[in-house]
Design a protein around this motif. Sequence first.
Motif, PDB file in Angstrom:
ATOM      1  N   MET A  15     125.212 -41.912  45.797  1.00 59.68           N
ATOM      2  CA  MET A  15     125.391 -43.279  45.943  1.00 59.68           C
ATOM      3  C   MET A  15     124.465 -43.891  46.599  1.00 59.68           C
ATOM      4  N   ALA A  16     123.830 -43.077  47.574  1.00 64.71           N
ATOM      5  CA  ALA A  16     122.753 -43.680  48.354  1.00 64.71           C
ATOM      6  C   ALA A  16     121.554 -43.957  47.591  1.00 64.71           C
ATOM      7  N   ALA A  17     121.198 -43.655  46.482  1.00 62.31           N
ATOM      8  CA  ALA A  17     120.139 -43.551  45.735  1.00 62.31           C
ATOM      9  C   ALA A  17     120.323 -45.221  44.559  1.00 62.31           C
ATOM     10  N   ARG A  18     121.686 -45.432  44.656  1.00 65.46           N
ATOM     11  CA  ARG A  18     121.687 -46.903  43.928  1.00 65.46           C
ATOM     12  C   ARG A  18     120.848 -47.885  44.601  1.00 65.46           C
ATOM     13  N   GLU A  32     142.806 -44.842  28.796  1.00 64.34           N
ATOM     14  CA  GLU A  32     142.011 -44.792  29.911  1.00 64.34           C
ATOM     15  C   GLU A  32     140.577 -44.531  29.751  1.00 64.34           C
ATOM     16  N   ALA A  33     139.629 -44.953  30.648  1.00 65.46           N
ATOM     17  CA  ALA A  33     138.239 -44.774  30.511  1.00 65.46           C
ATOM     18  C   ALA A  33     137.661 -43.811  31.604  1.00 65.46           C
ATOM     19  N   LEU A  34     136.924 -42.823  31.092  1.00 68.81           N
ATOM     20  CA  LEU A  34     136.488 -41.817  32.092  1.00 68.81           C
ATOM     21  C   LEU A  34     134.924 -42.140  32.118  1.00 68.81           C
ATOM     22  N   GLY A  35     134.182 -42.093  33.101  1.00 67.39           N
ATOM     23  CA  GLY A  35     132.786 -42.229  32.988  1.00 67.39           C
ATOM     24  C   GLY A  35     132.237 -40.761  33.606  1.00 67.39           C
ATOM     25  N   LEU A  36     131.402 -40.219  32.692  1.00 66.01           N
ATOM     26  CA  LEU A  36     130.511 -38.895  33.226  1.00 66.01           C
ATOM     27  C   LEU A  36     129.387 -39.463  33.717  1.00 66.01           C
ATOM     28  N   VAL A  37     128.829 -38.962  34.967  1.00 67.06           N
ATOM     29  CA  VAL A  37     127.717 -39.716  35.519  1.00 67.06           C
ATOM     30  C   VAL A  37     126.898 -38.840  36.164  1.00 67.06           C
ATOM     31  N   GLY A  38     125.734 -38.683  36.247  1.00 71.96           N
ATOM     32  CA  GLY A  38     125.031 -37.796  37.012  1.00 71.96           C
ATOM     33  C   GLY A  38     123.358 -37.789  36.358  1.00 71.96           C
ATOM     34  N   GLU A  39     122.585 -37.001  36.752  1.00 69.84           N
ATOM     35  CA  GLU A  39     121.290 -37.069  36.539  1.00 69.84           C
ATOM     36  C   GLU A  39     121.133 -36.505  35.069  1.00 69.84           C
ATOM     37  N   SER A  87     141.025 -44.774  24.277  1.00 70.89           N
ATOM     38  CA  SER A  87     140.687 -43.965  25.244  1.00 70.89           C
ATOM     39  C   SER A  87     139.004 -43.967  25.074  1.00 70.89           C
ATOM     40  N   MET A  88     138.269 -43.759  26.436  1.00 64.23           N
ATOM     41  CA  MET A  88     137.123 -43.731  26.180  1.00 64.23           C
ATOM     42  C   MET A  88     136.527 -42.842  27.205  1.00 64.23           C
ATOM     43  N   ILE A  89     135.574 -41.856  26.784  1.00 64.09           N
ATOM     44  CA  ILE A  89     134.586 -41.198  27.757  1.00 64.09           C
ATOM     45  C   ILE A  89     133.044 -41.870  27.705  1.00 64.09           C
ATOM     46  N   PHE A  90     132.658 -42.603  28.802  1.00 63.76           N
ATOM     47  CA  PHE A  90     131.334 -43.295  28.836  1.00 63.76           C
ATOM     48  C   PHE A  90     130.488 -42.532  29.723  1.00 63.76           C
ATOM     49  N   VAL A  91     129.408 -41.894  28.963  1.00 63.84           N
ATOM     50  CA  VAL A  91     128.168 -41.368  29.515  1.00 63.84           C
ATOM     51  C   VAL A  91     127.194 -42.418  29.967  1.00 63.84           C
ATOM     52  N   THR A  92     126.865 -42.336  31.399  1.00 61.83           N
ATOM     53  CA  THR A  92     125.666 -43.089  31.873  1.00 61.83           C
ATOM     54  C   THR A  92     125.048 -42.505  33.296  1.00 61.83           C
ATOM     55  N   HIS A  93     123.961 -43.278  33.315  1.00 62.01           N
ATOM     56  CA  HIS A  93     123.249 -42.749  34.771  1.00 62.01           C
ATOM     57  C   HIS A  93     123.637 -43.815  35.697  1.00 62.01           C
ATOM     58  N   ASP A  94     124.093 -44.976  35.199  1.00 62.09           N
ATOM     59  CA  ASP A  94     124.324 -46.137  36.041  1.00 62.09           C
ATOM     60  C   ASP A  94     125.571 -46.101  36.609  1.00 62.09           C
ATOM     61  N   LEU A  95     125.709 -45.676  38.327  1.00 57.29           N
ATOM     62  CA  LEU A  95     127.012 -45.849  38.852  1.00 57.29           C
ATOM     63  C   LEU A  95     127.767 -47.142  38.617  1.00 57.29           C
ATOM     64  N   ASP A  96     127.085 -48.089  39.062  1.00 54.39           N
ATOM     65  CA  ASP A  96     127.784 -49.604  38.784  1.00 54.39           C
ATOM     66  C   ASP A  96     128.233 -49.882  37.549  1.00 54.39           C
ATOM     67  N   LEU A  97     127.451 -49.387  36.637  1.00 56.24           N
ATOM     68  CA  LEU A  97     127.905 -49.753  35.287  1.00 56.24           C
ATOM     69  C   LEU A  97     129.127 -49.263  34.826  1.00 56.24           C
ATOM     70  N   ALA A  98     129.151 -47.724  35.228  1.00 58.73           N
ATOM     71  CA  ALA A  98     130.377 -46.983  34.960  1.00 58.73           C
ATOM     72  C   ALA A  98     131.663 -47.530  35.874  1.00 58.73           C
TER      73      ALA A  98
END
Length: 291
Positions: free
Chosen positions: A253-256, A34-41, A205-216
Motif C-alpha cells: 500500500m505504501a508503494a502505490r 463475486e470478484a476476487l483480486g489476486l495482487v502481489g509482485e 464470478s471472476m478472479i482478477f490477477v493484477t499488480h495494480d492495487l487501485d485497479l483491483a
Amino acid sequence: MLQVENLVLTVVDPDTGARTEILHGNSFALAQGEALGLVGESGSGKSMTLKCILGIEPAGAKVEGRIVLDGTELLSARGEQLRRVRAEQLALIAQNPHGALNPVLPVGRFLVEGMSDARSLGRAEAERRAAELLRQVGITDTERVLASYPHQLSGGMLQRVVIAGAISGEPRLLLADEPTTALDVTTQAEVVAILDEMRREHGLSMIFVTHDLDLAAAVCDRLAVMKDGEILEVGTPEEIRDRPRTEYARALMAARPLLYPAGHAPAGLPDAPESGRDAAPRPQHPEEAEA
C-alpha cells in the motif's frame, strides 16, 4: 461456487530432478457473482493459481489439494470431462490479446468457432451472436472487425474482442490474468469498465490477477494478497487499504503512486471518493454464509 483448499503446486527440474514448491497450501472461496483480486509482485504465484484451476500447470508439475467448481472436482477431471468444463464453465482473458488469437484467422472465425463448440450454435446464429457481443463491448463497426485479422486491430480493440470471446460461451467463472498490462492507461480504464459491466450483467464470478492495487480495488469485491506462493491475507479493498494485517500488505500500500495528495483533486474536478468503486451490495461468499 468455487472452493480452493490447501492448493500446493510443485515443479520438477527436468535436468536435475530438483523439486520446488511454488504454491504453499493456499485456500479461498468464491461466491457466484463475486470478484476476487489476486495482487502481489511478479513471481508471487498469481498466474500459477489460475493455471492450476484451468489444469494447464507446467509439464511434470504436481498439484495437490482440492479445486471444486460447482460440484466438479477439477484436479481429478480428465479428458472429455475437463474439456467440457473449460468450454462451458471457465473462460480465460490473457494479458496479451495478440497471443490469445490465431494470427492467420479472422476475428469472426475465432468468435464463431468458440460459440459453436461451447454452445453448439449453428453458424448463422453464431455469427449474429458474435456481432451482438462485439457491440456489447463497445465495438460499433462489427462487420469490419469480424472480417479483420488480429494484426489489423489495436491492442485495446483486440482485448475487447477477447472479452467478447470469453463471455460468448456463457461461463460461470472468468479468469482474468492481468488483462490490461499491454494497454495504455486510458484504454486500461475503458477495458476494465467493460469487463466489470459484462461481469455484472451476466452474473459471472471472476478472479482478477493484477499488480495494480487501485485497479483491483475498482473491480473486485475482495483482494487476496500473495507473496512467494502464499496468500498472506484476504479482505475487502477498504480493509486491505486502511487496515492491512501484514507487513507485506502495508508495504504494498505504501508503494502505490499517488497522482494527487490526499484530499486534493485537480482543478475543476470533485474530491476523489473514499473507494474506487460505487458501493453496491457485495455478494456473500461461502465462508460468510456459514458464519
